[in-house]
Design an enzyme around this catalytic site. Structure first.
Site, short mmCIF file in Angstrom:
data_model
loop_
_atom_site.label_atom_id
_atom_site.label_comp_id
_atom_site.label_asym_id
_atom_site.label_seq_id
_atom_site.Cartn_x
_atom_site.Cartn_y
_atom_site.Cartn_z
N SER A 240 69.64 55.35 53.97
CA SER A 240 69.49 54.79 52.63
C SER A 240 68.12 54.14 52.53
O SER A 240 67.38 54.04 53.51
CB SER A 240 70.58 53.75 52.38
OG SER A 240 70.27 52.58 53.11
N LYS A 241 67.81 53.67 51.35
CA LYS A 241 66.50 53.07 51.10
C LYS A 241 66.20 51.91 52.05
O LYS A 241 65.05 51.59 52.31
CB LYS A 241 66.43 52.58 49.66
CG LYS A 241 66.44 53.70 48.65
CD LYS A 241 65.58 53.34 47.45
CE LYS A 241 65.69 54.33 46.32
NZ LYS A 241 65.59 55.73 46.66
N ARG A 242 67.27 51.29 52.53
CA ARG A 242 67.13 50.20 53.49
C ARG A 242 66.33 50.64 54.72
O ARG A 242 65.60 49.87 55.33
CB ARG A 242 68.52 49.80 53.95
CG ARG A 242 68.83 48.36 53.97
CD ARG A 242 70.32 48.09 54.14
NE ARG A 242 71.17 49.23 54.47
CZ ARG A 242 71.51 49.59 55.70
NH1 ARG A 242 71.06 48.93 56.74
NH2 ARG A 242 72.32 50.62 55.90
N GLY A 244 64.10 53.07 54.80
CA GLY A 244 62.76 53.58 54.47
C GLY A 244 62.89 54.64 53.40
O GLY A 244 63.88 54.67 52.67
#
Ligand code: GLU
Length: 467
Positions: A240-242, A244
């Site tokens: 996920s965006k967490r 990168g």
């Protein structure tokens, strides 16, 4: 043997997820390695999400990745009539039925089942009621799913996946407004497009059992299924965006060449022995469903950089220049001047060793493209102190007659460092600053040789004149 046909069937979301890119790549490799076809279907039945821009993002992602598809893309929403036609055919042959149950009746059924500890899958009373007894009321069309036994998905990655038929309800094919559901659309489209292999994320594994009901009911041959595990982040949680960047656009913007991205993504969940670095031909030759891992893969940013660095190193100079020109528009306009572009060629060979992305290579070459007066970073500025300037003053006039070779410049520099009783680093820093405005750049020799005598002297003189 009939031609292999694979497809990527993304739903537009506004960007192209790296997982979709990998699925597309696997399908592309499989088809291309076997003289097959790779098709694109845009699953745009969700009107709100399926904007023109969101669809463009898919085209752009595939285009950048170099995953060319055969035939014109298929737009699922445009095929609604055909999906309805298939549902009607199933009604005609008695494999589907009209269900007049109201939402209230369905809830009541579920509540009762729950209380009695039975499966809450709705069992419509309309399944066996003859048409002559049908009311004139709204209805949905449901498929007649088998109620006993089990369905086995023969999956090339997951193995034999058995599902008890009692867990499959009589899925809706057409809603009460007559519109087809997604599950029907996928099957009809895959069949009509002649798809022989469905390679997709394992979040669709459960759908496969339900989709198989439609194939069975239509007496259509099943495709070969390969459900690939999703991509996880380095911590073992779904990417996920967490963690990168998750979109193809972001990786493009970071400057990873597409060929490196293909290599890295191919290895993400698939392996061929210990091979980590390979080109498209090898990947197409090697790629097989049996090499897909059953366990989820973890995105490893370091490894991507590594693979990218290796590809850049292996690229010939002209190809790398081409990548760089494509990489940034600013860069592209600056190198429209052919003379300037040619001057980049020698620089390319000196920067490509060690650069892990086009961005890094570009940073290293920026000195060529700037023209003075240019911005100086703080460290560069600081190195142009009194001593630094004194050295530049002493060196510059001598450059007019120096032979422009690395050896001769080295000799000349040695006389300066002796004169000032300093190490080479103390001379290199102000020169670097004057030539590039940066405290980090390619070697001073490389820069001087690339810039040439005239430009070198002009940059050094500019520093002398402004101080
Ligand atoms: N549209 C689905 C998705 O974007 C893929 C469906 C399929 O591959 O069957 O996840």
């Amino acid at each position: 043997m009939s031609t292999i046909v694979t497809r990527i069937a993304p739903s537009p979301t506004g960007y192209m997820h790296i997982g979709t890119a990998r699925t597309a790549l696997f399908n592309w490799l499989y088809a291309r390695g076997r003289g097959g076809k790779f098709l694109l279907r845009i699953e745009d039945t969700d009107k709100e999400r399926s904007t023109k821009e969101a669809t463009e993002a898919i085209f752009a992602g595939l285009d950048w990745l170099g995953l060319d598809y055969d035939d014109a893309p298929v737009f699922q929403a445009e095929r609604a009539e055909r999906h309805v036609e298939v549902a009607h055919h199933l009604l005609e042959i008695g494999k589907a039925y009209r269900c007049f149950a109201t939402p209230e009746e369905i809830s009541a059924f579920r509540e009762e089942a729950r209380a009695a500890g039975r499966s809450t899958n709705f069992q419509s009373p309309w399944r066996d009621i003859p048409e002559s007894d049908h009311p004139n009321a709204p209805y949905v069309v449901r498929i007649k799913a088998p109620r006993q036994g089990e369905t086995t998905i023969e999956d090339q990655v997951q193995g034999h996946v058995k599902i008890k038929n009692e867990t499959l309800d009589d899925m809706i094919l057409l809603r009460s407004d007559g519109s087809p559901v997604y599950m029907l659309a996928v099957v009809v489209d895959d069949h009509d497009m002649g798809v022989t292999h469905v390679i997709r994320g394992d979040d669709h594994l459960n759908n496969a059992a339900r989709q198989m009901l439609i194939y069975d009911a239509m007496d259509w041959p099943l495709p070969i299924y390969a459900h690939i595990p999703l991509i996880y982040g380095p911590d073992g949680k779904k990417l996920s965006k967490r963690h990168g960047a998750t979109s193809v656009e972001e990786y493009k913007a970071m400057g990873y060449p597409a060929v490196a991205m293909r290599n890295y993504l191919a290895r993400l969940g698939w392996s061929h022995g210990d091979d980590e670095f390979f080109d498209d031909n090898q990947a197409q030759e090697w790629f097989d469903l049996s090499g897909i891992n059953k366990a989820p893969s973890r995105f490893d940013f370091k490894k991507l950089q590594n693979v990218s660095g290796q590809h850049m190193k292996a690229m010939d100079d002209a190809a790398l220049l081409h990548e760089l020109v494509g990489f940034t528009e600013i860069f592209a306009t600056q190198v429209q001047n052919e003379e300037k572009r040619d001057s980049l060629i020698p620089a390319i060979s000196s920067v490509k060793n060690g650069a892990k992305s086009l961005q890094e290579a570009l940073d290293k070459m920026r000195f060529i493209l700037v023209s003075h007066p240019f911005d100086m970073d703080a460290k560069a500025q600081a190195s142009l102190n009194e001593q630094g300037l004194a050295m530049i003053r002493s060196l510059t006039p001598q450059l007019h007659n120096a032979k422009w070779t690395r050896e001769d410049l080295e000799t000349l520099f040695a006389t300066i460092t002796e004169e000032f009783s300093i190490g080479f680093g103390k001379l290199a820093a102000p020169l670097r600053a004057a030539l590039s405005g940066r405290s980090v750049s390619p070697s001073v020799y490389d820069m001087m040789l690339i810039l040439g005598r005239e430009e070198t002297i002009s940059r050094l003189q500019a520093v002398i004149d402004t101080k």
